[in-house]
Write a protein that holds these residues in place. Structure first.
Motif, PDB file in Angstrom:
ATOM      1  N   THR A 136       9.841 -28.796   9.078  1.00 10.35           N
ATOM      2  CA  THR A 136       8.510 -29.216   9.951  1.00 10.35           C
ATOM      3  C   THR A 136       7.345 -28.204  10.007  1.00 10.35           C
ATOM      4  N   HIS A 138       6.861 -26.255  12.445  1.00  8.85           N
ATOM      5  CA  HIS A 138       6.228 -26.661  13.787  1.00  8.85           C
ATOM      6  C   HIS A 138       6.213 -25.158  14.795  1.00  8.85           C
ATOM      7  N   ALA A 140       4.788 -22.928  18.254  1.00 13.90           N
ATOM      8  CA  ALA A 140       4.074 -23.372  19.728  1.00 13.90           C
ATOM      9  C   ALA A 140       3.869 -21.889  20.208  1.00 13.90           C
ATOM     10  N   ARG A 166       2.323 -27.076  11.720  1.00  7.66           N
ATOM     11  CA  ARG A 166       1.501 -27.778  13.072  1.00  7.66           C
ATOM     12  C   ARG A 166       1.362 -26.518  14.082  1.00  7.66           C
ATOM     13  N   CYS A 168       1.117 -25.769  18.269  1.00 10.32           N
ATOM     14  CA  CYS A 168       0.654 -26.473  19.799  1.00 10.32           C
ATOM     15  C   CYS A 168       0.482 -25.178  20.717  1.00 10.32           C
ATOM     16  N   GLN A 197      -2.766 -28.951  18.262  1.00  9.77           N
ATOM     17  CA  GLN A 197      -2.599 -29.497  19.535  1.00  9.77           C
ATOM     18  C   GLN A 197      -2.895 -28.436  20.562  1.00  9.77           C
ATOM     19  N   LEU A 229       6.085 -31.795  22.660  1.00 10.37           N
ATOM     20  CA  LEU A 229       6.495 -31.564  21.349  1.00 10.37           C
ATOM     21  C   LEU A 229       8.024 -31.600  21.249  1.00 10.37           C
ATOM     22  N   VAL A 234      11.151 -26.771  17.187  1.00  3.08           N
ATOM     23  CA  VAL A 234      10.180 -25.748  17.043  1.00  3.08           C
ATOM     24  C   VAL A 234      10.490 -24.423  16.198  1.00  3.08           C
TER      25      VAL A 234
END
Length: 382
Positions: A136, A138, A140, A166, A168, A197, A229, A234
């Motif tokens: 992913t 991801h 943060a 991505r 966050c 985000q 999330l 993550v």
């Protein structure tokens, strides 16, 4: 990193721009001339130490780079954010005196609070002790106040280079007026609406929309993060800001089952007081320093041995004999003075910079280390 294979060094850089961000913060843009650009190539999340001399006394402070890291070329400029601190010797100077075309003494980039989104590692967390990221990609961050500065560089560079990643960002500030890099963060949201985000929490101001005001403590984060999330997916968590916020976020992630190697921390503000740090305090009383100790240090390929004066840290002993020894904050926060403990034993008063993997591997913060054996050997070059 710019200084891999060689120690970080100071060079004089011209101030290209001074931009006021809030009433108590500015951004300084530093022009990097072509001969020095390779030396200032940086990994997103790194910082710069700035140095000045006042009445014969040297002052050093570290400020994180907020610029997006160029993908191929070394940077032609660097941008840092400076928050005004009460009675701050350097931050007051930055706010009241620094002007365009001034020259500042700037150390080459340092720090390990990093994420390197290279083309071959897009979606891979390359910070120390990390594992390959899930597909992913991801990421943060939980930041407070000026803790946004390195994360702005991390997020901007990642989103630009890794098209499937991505990010966050959960940020906490006192009020909208005190929020640093508002426009820059809004620009990320505009450029990457589906991959970036943003969640903003204001502790002293009500918002018309979004989360209610108040502090981001552990109880609130435990509810908030899973709602925002998929915590377990993550690849890398980046926690930056005041000590209390970072510790609350770290404990929250531990409670939620996040593996230690995926959590990276950088402390920006630490209150004076007990010698607290990110590692558990020893169960027994610290070993007292021997009456006479000697430190041997390897630095830039040259070695020397010197007696440690009563109460001195190992860094202070080395600096008396090698003024070129690396350091910036002397508070156990930035990690610039890190060295490998070749032999002997030391006691570290505080550690807000080294990850557990680094201390387990034998690294120490020399500004916080005191000898507990008669002979200590350090290697700054390793």
């Amino acid at each position: 990193m710019a200084h891999e294979g060689g120690r970080a060094r100071f060079h004089r850089l011209r101030v290209a721009a001074v931009d006021r961000l809030t009433d108590d913060s500015v951004a300084l843009t530093l022009a990097v001339p072509p001969p020095l650009r390779e030396a200032y190539r940086f990994t997103p999340g790194q910082h710069l130490a700035l140095r000045r001399t006042v009445d014969g006394a040297e002052i050093r402070r570290t400020y994180s780079i907020c610029s997006t890291a160029p993908a191929d070329e070394a940077p032609s400029s660097l941008r840092v954010g400076v928050r005004l601190v009460d009675d701050g010797a350097f931050s007051t100077y930055a706010h009241k005196e620094i002007a365009v075309d001034d020259e500042l003494e700037v150390m080459t980039p340092a720090g390990r609070f990093t994420l390197d989104p290279t083309p071959t590692a897009a979606g891979t967390d390359t910070a120390p002790g990390s594992e390959p990221a899930p597909a992913t990609g991801h990421y943060a961050a939980v930041v407070g106040g000026s803790g946004i500065t390195p994360v702005l560089s991390i997020a901007g560079t990642l989103l630009e280079r890794a098209p499937h990643a991505r990010f966050c960002l959960i940020r906490s500030d006192r009020s909208t007026a005190s929020t640093m890099f508002l426009e820059e963060v809004a620009d990320l949201k505009d450029r990457y609406p589906d991959r970036f985000q943003l969640v903003t929490v204001l502790s002293r101001e009500e918002q018309q929309a979004g989360l209610a005001s108040g502090r981001l403590d552990q109880e609130r984060l435990t509810t908030l993060l899973p709602a925002l999330l998929p915590v377990e997916r993550v690849a890398g968590w980046y926690l930056c800001g005041p000590y209390g916020l970072v510790q609350s976020a770290e404990r929250t992630l531990r409670t939620l089952g996040v593996r230690r190697e995926r959590v990276h921390e950088e402390i920006f503000h630490v209150d004076e007081g007990p010698a607290l740090d990110r590692q558990a305090a020893p169960a027994s009383a610290p070993t007292p320093a021997p009456p006479h100790s000697t430190v041997t240090a390897q630095l830039d390929g040259r070695s020397g041995a010197w007696p440690v004066r009563d109460g001195e840290s190992l860094l202070e002993t080395v600096l008396r004999n090698r003024p070129d020894a690396p350091y910036a904050c002397k508070g156990g926060v930035c990690g610039t003075c890190r060295a490998f403990l070749v032999s002997g034993e030391v006691r570290m008063d505080r550690n807000f910079a080294l990850e557990a993997e680094e201390t387990e591997a034998g690294y120490v913060l020399t500004c916080q280390s005191h000898p507990t054996t008669e002979k200590v050997e350090l290697d700054f070059d390793r």
